[in-house]
Scaffold this motif. Sequence first.
Motif, PDB file in Angstrom:
ATOM      1  N   ASP A 116      -8.966  -0.855  -3.746  1.00  0.00           N
ATOM      2  CA  ASP A 116      -9.577  -2.055  -3.906  1.00  0.00           C
ATOM      3  C   ASP A 116     -11.216  -1.699  -4.504  1.00  0.00           C
ATOM      4  N   THR A 117     -11.837  -2.123  -5.630  1.00  0.00           N
ATOM      5  CA  THR A 117     -13.610  -1.722  -5.227  1.00  0.00           C
ATOM      6  C   THR A 117     -14.195  -1.608  -4.254  1.00  0.00           C
ATOM      7  N   GLU A 118     -13.458  -2.378  -3.259  1.00  0.00           N
ATOM      8  CA  GLU A 118     -15.442  -1.786  -2.176  1.00  0.00           C
ATOM      9  C   GLU A 118     -14.254  -1.253  -1.517  1.00  0.00           C
ATOM     10  N   LYS A 119     -13.464  -0.912  -1.173  1.00  0.00           N
ATOM     11  CA  LYS A 119     -13.128   0.541  -0.474  1.00  0.00           C
ATOM     12  C   LYS A 119     -12.605   2.198  -0.863  1.00  0.00           C
ATOM     13  N   GLY A 120     -12.694   1.631  -2.615  1.00  0.00           N
ATOM     14  CA  GLY A 120     -11.983   2.570  -3.281  1.00  0.00           C
ATOM     15  C   GLY A 120      -9.931   3.383  -3.424  1.00  0.00           C
ATOM     16  N   LYS A 124      -1.863  -1.315  -1.804  1.00  0.00           N
ATOM     17  CA  LYS A 124      -0.369  -1.300  -1.581  1.00  0.00           C
ATOM     18  C   LYS A 124       0.159  -2.741  -0.304  1.00  0.00           C
ATOM     19  N   PRO A 125       0.539  -3.540  -1.980  1.00  0.00           N
ATOM     20  CA  PRO A 125       0.841  -4.647  -1.598  1.00  0.00           C
ATOM     21  C   PRO A 125       1.675  -5.213  -0.584  1.00  0.00           C
ATOM     22  N   ILE A 126       2.065  -6.311   0.124  1.00  0.00           N
ATOM     23  CA  ILE A 126       3.041  -6.283   1.026  1.00  0.00           C
ATOM     24  C   ILE A 126       2.960  -7.946   1.170  1.00  0.00           C
ATOM     25  N   VAL A 127       3.643  -8.936   1.590  1.00  0.00           N
ATOM     26  CA  VAL A 127       3.952  -9.865   1.813  1.00  0.00           C
ATOM     27  C   VAL A 127       4.477 -10.503   3.517  1.00  0.00           C
ATOM     28  N   ILE A 128       3.125 -11.196   3.700  1.00  0.00           N
ATOM     29  CA  ILE A 128       3.373 -12.023   5.507  1.00  0.00           C
ATOM     30  C   ILE A 128       3.636 -12.802   5.348  1.00  0.00           C
ATOM     31  N   ASP A 129       4.576 -13.617   6.307  1.00  0.00           N
ATOM     32  CA  ASP A 129       4.449 -14.616   6.178  1.00  0.00           C
ATOM     33  C   ASP A 129       3.612 -15.099   8.010  1.00  0.00           C
ATOM     34  N   GLN A 130       2.751 -16.455   7.478  1.00  0.00           N
ATOM     35  CA  GLN A 130       1.576 -16.747   7.380  1.00  0.00           C
ATOM     36  C   GLN A 130       1.286 -17.233   9.143  1.00  0.00           C
ATOM     37  N   VAL A 131       2.514 -18.127   9.363  1.00  0.00           N
ATOM     38  CA  VAL A 131       3.404 -17.994  10.542  1.00  0.00           C
ATOM     39  C   VAL A 131       3.035 -17.199  12.057  1.00  0.00           C
ATOM     40  N   THR A 132       3.907 -16.622  11.421  1.00  0.00           N
ATOM     41  CA  THR A 132       4.983 -15.196  12.358  1.00  0.00           C
ATOM     42  C   THR A 132       4.273 -13.955  11.922  1.00  0.00           C
ATOM     43  N   GLY A 133       3.517 -13.716  11.311  1.00  0.00           N
ATOM     44  CA  GLY A 133       2.715 -12.438  11.021  1.00  0.00           C
ATOM     45  C   GLY A 133       3.967 -11.669  10.398  1.00  0.00           C
ATOM     46  N   ALA A 134       4.748 -11.885  11.120  1.00  0.00           N
ATOM     47  CA  ALA A 134       6.392 -10.451   9.871  1.00  0.00           C
ATOM     48  C   ALA A 134       6.075 -10.692   8.589  1.00  0.00           C
ATOM     49  N   GLU A 135       6.242  -9.307   8.460  1.00  0.00           N
ATOM     50  CA  GLU A 135       6.114  -8.855   6.709  1.00  0.00           C
ATOM     51  C   GLU A 135       8.229  -9.991   6.607  1.00  0.00           C
ATOM     52  N   ILE A 136       7.864 -10.381   5.592  1.00  0.00           N
ATOM     53  CA  ILE A 136       8.820 -10.349   5.129  1.00  0.00           C
ATOM     54  C   ILE A 136      10.053  -9.668   4.194  1.00  0.00           C
TER      55      ILE A 136
END
Length: 146
Positions: A116-120, A124-136
């Motif tokens: 991440d350019t801002e944080k350095g 580490k990507p994960i996919v989250i369901d936008q409705v429930t917030g649960a990790e796919i």
Amino acid sequence: MSKNISLEVCPIAKSLSVFGDAWSILILRDAHSGFTRFDQFRKSLGIAPTMLTKRLSVLVDEGLLEKRKYSEHPPREEYVLTQTGKDSLPVLFVIGAWGRKHKSFENREKMPIFLDTEKGTEIKPIVIDQVTGAEIGTRAIHQHVE
């Protein structure tokens, strides 16, 4: 032979018409890294020029890349990510994260990481369901067609 309707309306099947080819995925990876020129892609990938021309053409036709002229004499074009192409970055990161976790590598210490350019920090990507917030992948799923 009847057509399989589920393939016609399935977003995964439709996406594979673009992403189902390894060269296309790797071209997009390089485009996200800032490559725009034919020779840059060819050198990075070691791909035959005719194959690269075909894959770039598909990515342009599908709206992920846009051709822009950068030289009149001689006429030269570069390939720039469109917004649709930029939207492919999370897909590439998730594919990479899966490979990092499940595939073996001879030289893991030489494997690139993305920061991440801002944080350095390492991304580490994960996919989250936008409705429930649960990790796919942490809950059972089923298909529903309306």
